[in-house]
Design a protein around this motif. Structure first.
Motif, PDB file in Angstrom:
ATOM      1  N   GLY A  99       0.796  -1.216   0.000  1.00 36.27           N
ATOM      2  CA  GLY A  99       0.000   0.000   0.000  1.00 36.27           C
ATOM      3  C   GLY A  99       0.822   1.256   0.000  1.00 36.27           C
ATOM      4  N   GLY A 100       2.054   1.153  -0.402  1.00 35.49           N
ATOM      5  CA  GLY A 100       2.897   2.341  -0.488  1.00 35.49           C
ATOM      6  C   GLY A 100       3.593   2.689   0.801  1.00 35.49           C
ATOM      7  N   GLU A 101       3.405   1.895   1.834  1.00 33.19           N
ATOM      8  CA  GLU A 101       3.996   2.274   3.117  1.00 33.19           C
ATOM      9  C   GLU A 101       5.298   1.547   3.405  1.00 33.19           C
ATOM     10  OE1 GLU A 101       0.748   4.388   5.821  1.00 33.19           O
ATOM     11  OE2 GLU A 101       1.400   2.403   6.443  1.00 33.19           O
ATOM     12  N   LYS A 102       5.912   1.047   2.387  1.00 31.69           N
ATOM     13  CA  LYS A 102       7.206   0.429   2.596  1.00 31.69           C
ATOM     14  C   LYS A 102       7.995   0.593   1.310  1.00 31.69           C
ATOM     15  CE  LYS A 102       9.346  -3.837   4.239  1.00 31.69           C
ATOM     16  NZ  LYS A 102       9.098  -5.156   4.855  1.00 31.69           N
ATOM     17  N   LEU A 103       9.183   1.149   1.433  1.00 27.79           N
ATOM     18  CA  LEU A 103      10.058   1.323   0.292  1.00 27.79           C
ATOM     19  C   LEU A 103      11.162   0.285   0.307  1.00 27.79           C
ATOM     20  CD1 LEU A 103      10.777   5.157  -0.097  1.00 27.79           C
ATOM     21  CD2 LEU A 103       9.282   3.723  -1.476  1.00 27.79           C
ATOM     22  N   PHE A 104      11.453  -0.243  -0.874  1.00 25.50           N
ATOM     23  CA  PHE A 104      12.601  -1.122  -1.048  1.00 25.50           C
ATOM     24  C   PHE A 104      13.595  -0.400  -1.952  1.00 25.50           C
ATOM     25  CE2 PHE A 104      10.847  -4.934   0.832  1.00 25.50           C
ATOM     26  CZ  PHE A 104       9.489  -4.733   0.730  1.00 25.50           C
TER      27      PHE A 104
ATOM     28  N   TYR B  25      10.290  15.676  13.261  1.00 26.76           N
ATOM     29  CA  TYR B  25       9.732  15.879  11.938  1.00 26.76           C
ATOM     30  C   TYR B  25       8.814  17.098  11.915  1.00 26.76           C
ATOM     31  CZ  TYR B  25       5.427  13.868  13.794  1.00 26.76           C
ATOM     32  OH  TYR B  25       4.288  13.636  14.532  1.00 26.76           O
ATOM     33  N   THR B  26       8.614  17.594  10.722  1.00 27.30           N
ATOM     34  CA  THR B  26       7.625  18.628  10.434  1.00 27.30           C
ATOM     35  C   THR B  26       6.768  18.102   9.306  1.00 27.30           C
ATOM     36  OG1 THR B  26       9.167  20.389  11.045  1.00 27.30           O
ATOM     37  CG2 THR B  26       7.266  21.003   9.709  1.00 27.30           C
ATOM     38  N   ALA B  27       5.463  18.107   9.519  1.00 28.73           N
ATOM     39  CA  ALA B  27       4.589  17.549   8.486  1.00 28.73           C
ATOM     40  C   ALA B  27       3.172  18.069   8.641  1.00 28.73           C
ATOM     41  CB  ALA B  27       4.592  16.021   8.557  1.00 28.73           C
ATOM     42  N   THR B  28       2.443  18.003   7.544  1.00 30.43           N
ATOM     43  CA  THR B  28       1.015  18.285   7.562  1.00 30.43           C
ATOM     44  C   THR B  28       0.295  17.031   8.042  1.00 30.43           C
ATOM     45  OG1 THR B  28       1.303  19.744   5.654  1.00 30.43           O
ATOM     46  CG2 THR B  28      -0.930  18.999   6.161  1.00 30.43           C
ATOM     47  N   GLY B  29      -0.530  17.197   9.047  1.00 28.48           N
ATOM     48  CA  GLY B  29      -1.290  16.057   9.539  1.00 28.48           C
ATOM     49  C   GLY B  29      -0.414  15.085  10.299  1.00 28.48           C
ATOM     50  N   TYR B  30      -0.777  13.817  10.205  1.00 32.22           N
ATOM     51  CA  TYR B  30      -0.062  12.779  10.948  1.00 32.22           C
ATOM     52  C   TYR B  30       0.492  11.754   9.968  1.00 32.22           C
ATOM     53  CZ  TYR B  30      -2.505  14.983  14.781  1.00 32.22           C
ATOM     54  OH  TYR B  30      -2.981  15.909  15.670  1.00 32.22           O
ATOM     55  N   PRO B  31       1.739  11.956   9.598  1.00 26.08           N
ATOM     56  CA  PRO B  31       2.338  11.051   8.607  1.00 26.08           C
ATOM     57  C   PRO B  31       2.708   9.716   9.226  1.00 26.08           C
ATOM     58  CG  PRO B  31       3.996  12.551   9.445  1.00 26.08           C
ATOM     59  CD  PRO B  31       2.681  12.986  10.055  1.00 26.08           C
ATOM     60  N   CYS B  90      16.006   8.317   9.401  1.00 24.55           N
ATOM     61  CA  CYS B  90      14.626   8.555   9.799  1.00 24.55           C
ATOM     62  C   CYS B  90      13.865   9.086   8.589  1.00 24.55           C
ATOM     63  CB  CYS B  90      14.608   9.560  10.943  1.00 24.55           C
ATOM     64  SG  CYS B  90      12.997   9.854  11.684  1.00 24.55           S
ATOM     65  N   ALA B  91      12.598   8.710   8.449  1.00 23.87           N
ATOM     66  CA  ALA B  91      11.842   9.137   7.275  1.00 23.87           C
ATOM     67  C   ALA B  91      10.361   9.231   7.602  1.00 23.87           C
ATOM     68  CB  ALA B  91      12.058   8.153   6.125  1.00 23.87           C
ATOM     69  N   LEU B  92       9.656   9.998   6.796  1.00 26.40           N
ATOM     70  CA  LEU B  92       8.198  10.043   6.891  1.00 26.40           C
ATOM     71  C   LEU B  92       7.607   9.933   5.499  1.00 26.40           C
ATOM     72  CD1 LEU B  92       6.828  13.004   5.896  1.00 26.40           C
ATOM     73  CD2 LEU B  92       7.969  13.803   7.949  1.00 26.40           C
ATOM     74  N   SER B  93       6.384   9.423   5.450  1.00 26.03           N
ATOM     75  CA  SER B  93       5.650   9.437   4.184  1.00 26.03           C
ATOM     76  C   SER B  93       4.524  10.441   4.307  1.00 26.03           C
ATOM     77  CB  SER B  93       5.112   8.050   3.827  1.00 26.03           C
ATOM     78  OG  SER B  93       4.135   7.635   4.742  1.00 26.03           O
ATOM     79  N   ALA B  94       4.425  11.275   3.272  1.00 23.46           N
ATOM     80  CA  ALA B  94       3.510  12.413   3.317  1.00 23.46           C
ATOM     81  C   ALA B  94       2.058  11.951   3.413  1.00 23.46           C
ATOM     82  CB  ALA B  94       3.716  13.281   2.073  1.00 23.46           C
ATOM     83  N   VAL B  95       1.295  12.679   4.184  1.00 20.42           N
ATOM     84  CA  VAL B  95      -0.122  12.359   4.347  1.00 20.42           C
ATOM     85  C   VAL B  95      -0.864  12.509   3.023  1.00 20.42           C
ATOM     86  CG1 VAL B  95      -2.258  13.142   5.439  1.00 20.42           C
ATOM     87  CG2 VAL B  95      -0.166  12.969   6.789  1.00 20.42           C
ATOM     88  N   TYR B  96      -0.487  13.533   2.251  1.00 22.83           N
ATOM     89  CA  TYR B  96      -1.206  13.832   1.016  1.00 22.83           C
ATOM     90  C   TYR B  96      -0.761  12.935  -0.143  1.00 22.83           C
ATOM     91  CZ  TYR B  96       3.143  16.465   0.504  1.00 22.83           C
ATOM     92  OH  TYR B  96       4.460  16.831   0.456  1.00 22.83           O
ATOM     93  N   ASN B  97       0.348  12.237   0.037  1.00 23.88           N
ATOM     94  CA  ASN B  97       0.856  11.331  -0.999  1.00 23.88           C
ATOM     95  C   ASN B  97       1.748  10.314  -0.315  1.00 23.88           C
ATOM     96  OD1 ASN B  97       2.030   9.940  -3.090  1.00 23.88           O
ATOM     97  ND2 ASN B  97       2.776  11.745  -4.167  1.00 23.88           N
ATOM     98  N   ASN B  99       3.209   7.830  -1.212  1.00 22.60           N
ATOM     99  CA  ASN B  99       4.378   7.354  -1.941  1.00 22.60           C
ATOM    100  C   ASN B  99       5.541   8.326  -1.852  1.00 22.60           C
ATOM    101  OD1 ASN B  99       3.659   4.800  -3.208  1.00 22.60           O
ATOM    102  ND2 ASN B  99       2.087   6.003  -4.231  1.00 22.60           N
ATOM    103  N   LYS B 100       5.292   9.488  -1.305  1.00 21.66           N
ATOM    104  CA  LYS B 100       6.347  10.490  -1.221  1.00 21.66           C
ATOM    105  C   LYS B 100       6.980  10.437   0.160  1.00 21.66           C
ATOM    106  CE  LYS B 100       7.504  15.158  -2.520  1.00 21.66           C
ATOM    107  NZ  LYS B 100       7.085  16.339  -3.271  1.00 21.66           N
ATOM    108  N   PHE B 101       8.251  10.109   0.193  1.00 23.17           N
ATOM    109  CA  PHE B 101       8.990   9.969   1.441  1.00 23.17           C
ATOM    110  C   PHE B 101       9.964  11.131   1.604  1.00 23.17           C
ATOM    111  CE2 PHE B 101       8.453   5.591   3.245  1.00 23.17           C
ATOM    112  CZ  PHE B 101       7.447   5.179   2.391  1.00 23.17           C
ATOM    113  N   TYR B 102      10.115  11.573   2.837  1.00 27.41           N
ATOM    114  CA  TYR B 102      11.127  12.561   3.186  1.00 27.41           C
ATOM    115  C   TYR B 102      12.084  11.899   4.166  1.00 27.41           C
ATOM    116  CZ  TYR B 102       8.012  16.008   1.134  1.00 27.41           C
ATOM    117  OH  TYR B 102       7.216  16.714   0.276  1.00 27.41           O
ATOM    118  N   PHE B 103      13.374  12.049   3.899  1.00 33.18           N
ATOM    119  CA  PHE B 103      14.388  11.385   4.706  1.00 33.18           C
ATOM    120  C   PHE B 103      15.225  12.393   5.470  1.00 33.18           C
ATOM    121  CE2 PHE B 103      14.358   6.935   3.405  1.00 33.18           C
ATOM    122  CZ  PHE B 103      13.569   6.974   2.284  1.00 33.18           C
ATOM    123  N   GLY B 104      15.681  11.976   6.637  1.00 30.22           N
ATOM    124  CA  GLY B 104      16.709  12.717   7.338  1.00 30.22           C
ATOM    125  C   GLY B 104      18.057  12.472   6.674  1.00 30.22           C
ATOM    126  N   SER B 105      19.074  13.134   7.178  1.00 28.37           N
ATOM    127  CA  SER B 105      20.393  13.082   6.537  1.00 28.37           C
ATOM    128  C   SER B 105      21.192  11.844   6.920  1.00 28.37           C
ATOM    129  CB  SER B 105      21.199  14.334   6.874  1.00 28.37           C
ATOM    130  OG  SER B 105      21.282  14.482   8.278  1.00 28.37           O
TER     131      SER B 105
END
Lengths: 114, 113
Positions: A99-104, B25-31, B90-97, B99-105
């Motif tokens: 469901g898109g919540e895991k990246l490989f 993290y900083t994000a819209t909603g609860y990622p 560390c990473a988050l996936s955006a609430v609005y998408n 499939n879009k991940f944001y990563f820490g350094s």
């Protein structure tokens, strides 16, 4: 899970040339992603590659510089065009599952531009 | 916009020491929140994740709790091993998408025997 093969694993290129990076997945996936990891920085999404349509690029990345192909559901290429030393980075291919919540991720391509 | 900040490395510990790697993290909603690990010579792989507030993700002795009050997702392990030496993202996936991940350094962990 997903097994992702990425090649080349590393390359050293001359300024002004282009390099194409290949990404092969062991099963069909809808979306494939290309990331860049510059030295000491986080991963940045370059674009999302969907089969049968043009890639979707993130802000700061353009098709002329990073053309992407996605000929089928298991393969994609990213080309880094007209390279400069600022393009020296690790380039990573990834796919999502569950469901898109895991990246490989593939193991990456370390590019150095002289 | 959405972003992730994690503590800089490298972090050097002796075997069996306690590990904490901070992530906010900083994000819209609860990622959804993630920790990825990259062992030497390998690709990134998912270590653990949490999809809603107060969830605790855990794997291989590592834990992280989704704290919406402090917008944090700190990684902890009670007793590290040499084999834990790796880079942790560390990473988050955006609430609005999603499939879009944001990563820490990334934070490099070195564990000495």
């Amino acid at each position: 899970s997903a097994v992702i093969s990425q090649k080349p694993s590393r390359d050293i290129c001359q300024r002004g040339t282009s390099l194409t990076i290949q990404c092969q997945v062991d099963s069909q996936v809808t979306m494939m992603f290309w990331y860049r990891q510059q030295p000491g920085q986080s991963l940045t999404l370059i674009a999302t590659a969907n089969q049968g349509s043009e890639a979707t690029y993130e802000s700061g990345f353009v098709i002329d510089k990073f053309p992407i192909s996605r000929p089928n559901l298991t393969f994609s290429t990213l080309t880094v065009s007209n390279m400069s030393p600022e393009d020296s980075s690790i380039y990573l291919c990834s796919v999502s599952r569950q469901g898109g919540e895991k990246l490989f991720f593939g193991s990456g391509t370390q590019l150095s531009v002289l | 916009g959405d972003s992730v900040t994690q503590m800089e490395g490298p972090v050097t510990l002796s075997e069996e020491a306690f590990l904490t790697i901070n992530c906010t993290y900083t994000a819209t909603g609860y990622p959804s929140l993630f920790w990825y690990v990259q062992y030497p010579g390998e690709g990134l792989q998912l270590l653990l994740k949490a999809t809603k507030a107060d969830d605790k993700g855990s794997n291989k002795g590592f834990e992280a709790t989704y704290r919406k009050e402090t917008t944090s997702f700190h990684l902890e392990k009670g007793s590290v091993q040499v084999s834990d030496s790796a880079v942790y993202f560390c990473a988050l996936s955006a609430v609005y998408n999603f499939n879009k991940f944001y990563f820490g350094s990334g934070t490099k962990l070195n564990v000495k025997p």
